[in-house]
Design an enzyme around this catalytic site. Structure first.
Site, PDB file in Angstrom:
ATOM      1  N   LYS A  53       0.846  -1.200   0.000  1.00  0.00           N
ATOM      2  CA  LYS A  53       0.000   0.000   0.000  1.00  0.00           C
ATOM      3  C   LYS A  53       0.883   1.253   0.000  1.00  0.00           C
ATOM      4  O   LYS A  53       0.637   2.202  -0.746  1.00  0.00           O
ATOM      5  CB  LYS A  53      -0.936  -0.010   1.220  1.00  0.00           C
ATOM      6  N   GLN A  97      -5.041  -1.748   9.460  1.00  0.00           N
ATOM      7  CA  GLN A  97      -4.931  -3.045   8.780  1.00  0.00           C
ATOM      8  C   GLN A  97      -5.560  -4.143   9.629  1.00  0.00           C
ATOM      9  O   GLN A  97      -5.322  -4.234  10.837  1.00  0.00           O
ATOM     10  CB  GLN A  97      -3.437  -3.340   8.514  1.00  0.00           C
ATOM     11  N   ASP A 120     -11.255   2.715   3.755  1.00  0.00           N
ATOM     12  CA  ASP A 120     -11.661   1.323   3.522  1.00  0.00           C
ATOM     13  C   ASP A 120     -13.184   1.231   3.373  1.00  0.00           C
ATOM     14  O   ASP A 120     -13.694   0.231   2.868  1.00  0.00           O
ATOM     15  CB  ASP A 120     -11.296   0.465   4.746  1.00  0.00           C
TER      16      ASP A 120
HETATM   17  N1  GUN Z   1      -6.954  -6.949   5.544  1.00  0.00           N
HETATM   18  C1  GUN Z   1      -7.159  -7.641   4.389  1.00  0.00           C
HETATM   19  N2  GUN Z   1      -7.741  -6.835   3.474  1.00  0.00           N
HETATM   20  C2  GUN Z   1      -7.892  -5.630   4.060  1.00  0.00           C
HETATM   21  C3  GUN Z   1      -8.414  -4.385   3.605  1.00  0.00           C
HETATM   22  O1  GUN Z   1      -8.885  -4.229   2.481  1.00  0.00           O
HETATM   23  N3  GUN Z   1      -8.367  -3.367   4.505  1.00  0.00           N
HETATM   24  C4  GUN Z   1      -7.881  -3.521   5.759  1.00  0.00           C
HETATM   25  N4  GUN Z   1      -7.902  -2.475   6.568  1.00  0.00           N
HETATM   26  N5  GUN Z   1      -7.388  -4.655   6.204  1.00  0.00           N
HETATM   27  C5  GUN Z   1      -7.388  -5.699   5.352  1.00  0.00           C
END
Ligand code: GUN
Length: 282
Positions: A53, A97, A120
């Site tokens: 990311k 996350q 998100d």
């Molecule tokens: N863990 C796995 N996929 C995601 C996501 O799209 N966002 C977040 N915050 N955690 C994740």
């Protein structure tokens, strides 16, 4: 024989577009959009996702910061960090996350993020907005799937769409987005009776159940569009999806590979949400 929906190429094209938009944002406002990612603990897969990311942000000119908390931090510590980030006008997007280590209340943590910074779109306000169609942000994976369909010229309107999997992150919002585009949507899950009778009716089948190679050729319709959201790690470390790619390839009309299908789109949509958050906060 299926056309391969090349998520990597489509994603690269969208990232170029985002890069240009970020560039004009910077010339107009004198600062770049910014994303702060919070990671708690040492989960190896999460470490990789967070690194990817941050790298993608840098690629398009978005400023990113990663804040790491030890696995034994307490929830109050994380909640006060989120409060501080909510109040910091230099932070446009906040992402915690998942999964969080045992003992954390994920819903409470996610809902503590200011909905305007919840890139998100996992918090209750954004989920409600998505369901009613009154949204700023869409959750990244389902939004990525919709963009893949759009850019591949696949019409959703009037189609039988079957989503296999009902998670809050993928299955449920995926169903909502397909419905917004006038698809006729069925959501299947582990308790669905006679799953193949549903999947065989699908013009567009979205597999998001997390079981490697689960969707076989005898479970799909001739000419189906297969969207594979699964990311499963084989024993040799390579990745594979929820669809039996080789088995379904001749019968489907279009298919997303794993890796290189939906995966790259997820982070691309996060970049798009961060830019949108920054624009909304001006
Ligand atoms: N863990 C796995 N996929 C995601 C996501 O799209 N966002 C977040 N915050 N955690 C994740």
């Amino acid at each position: 024989m299926a056309a391969i929906i090349d998520g990597k190429a489509i994603s690269a094209q969208i990232r170029e577009e985002i890069k240009e938009e970020v560039c004009s944002f910077v010339s107009k406002h004198g600062k770049a959009p910014s994303l702060t990612v919070v990671i708690v603990g040492e989960d190896p897969a999460s470490q990789v996702y967070v690194r990817n990311k941050a790298r993608a942000c840098a690629q398009v000119g978005i400023v990113s910061d990663v804040i790491r908390l030890p696995a034994d931090s307490d929830e109050d510590e994380l909640l006060s960090l989120i409060k501080r980030l909510n109040e910091d006008s230099g932070v446009n997007g906040i992402l915690v996350q998942l999964p969080l280590p045992d003992g954390f209340d994920e819903k409470k943590v996610i809902c503590a993020i200011d909905p305007k910074k919840d890139v998100d779109a996992f918090g209750y306000e954004n989920v409600g907005r998505i369901l009613t169609g009154d949204y700023d942000f869409l959750p990244c994976t389902p939004a990525g799937v919709m963009e893949l369909l759009r850019r591949s010229g696949i019409e959703v309107r009037g189609k039988d769409c079957v989503v296999v999997g009902r998670s809050n992150i993928v299955g449920k919002p995926m169903a909502a987005l397909l419905l917004h585009e006038n698809g006729t949507v069925t959501v299947c899950h582990s308790k669905t009776a006679d799953l193949p009778s549903h999947t065989r009716r699908a013009d567009i089948l979205v597999a998001a159940l997390g079981r490697p190679g689960f969707i076989k050729a005898d479970m799909i319709k001739d000419g189906a569009v297969l969207i594979d959201v699964g990311i499963n790690r084989r024993e040799d470390g390579t990745l594979t999806g929820d669809v039996d790619f080789d088995g379904c390839f001749e019968k489907a009309s279009a298919i997303t590979p794993v890796p290189g299908g939906v995966g790259p789109m997820t982070i691309t949509m996060l970049l798009k949400n961060t830019l949108k958050a920054a624009e909304k906060q001006i």
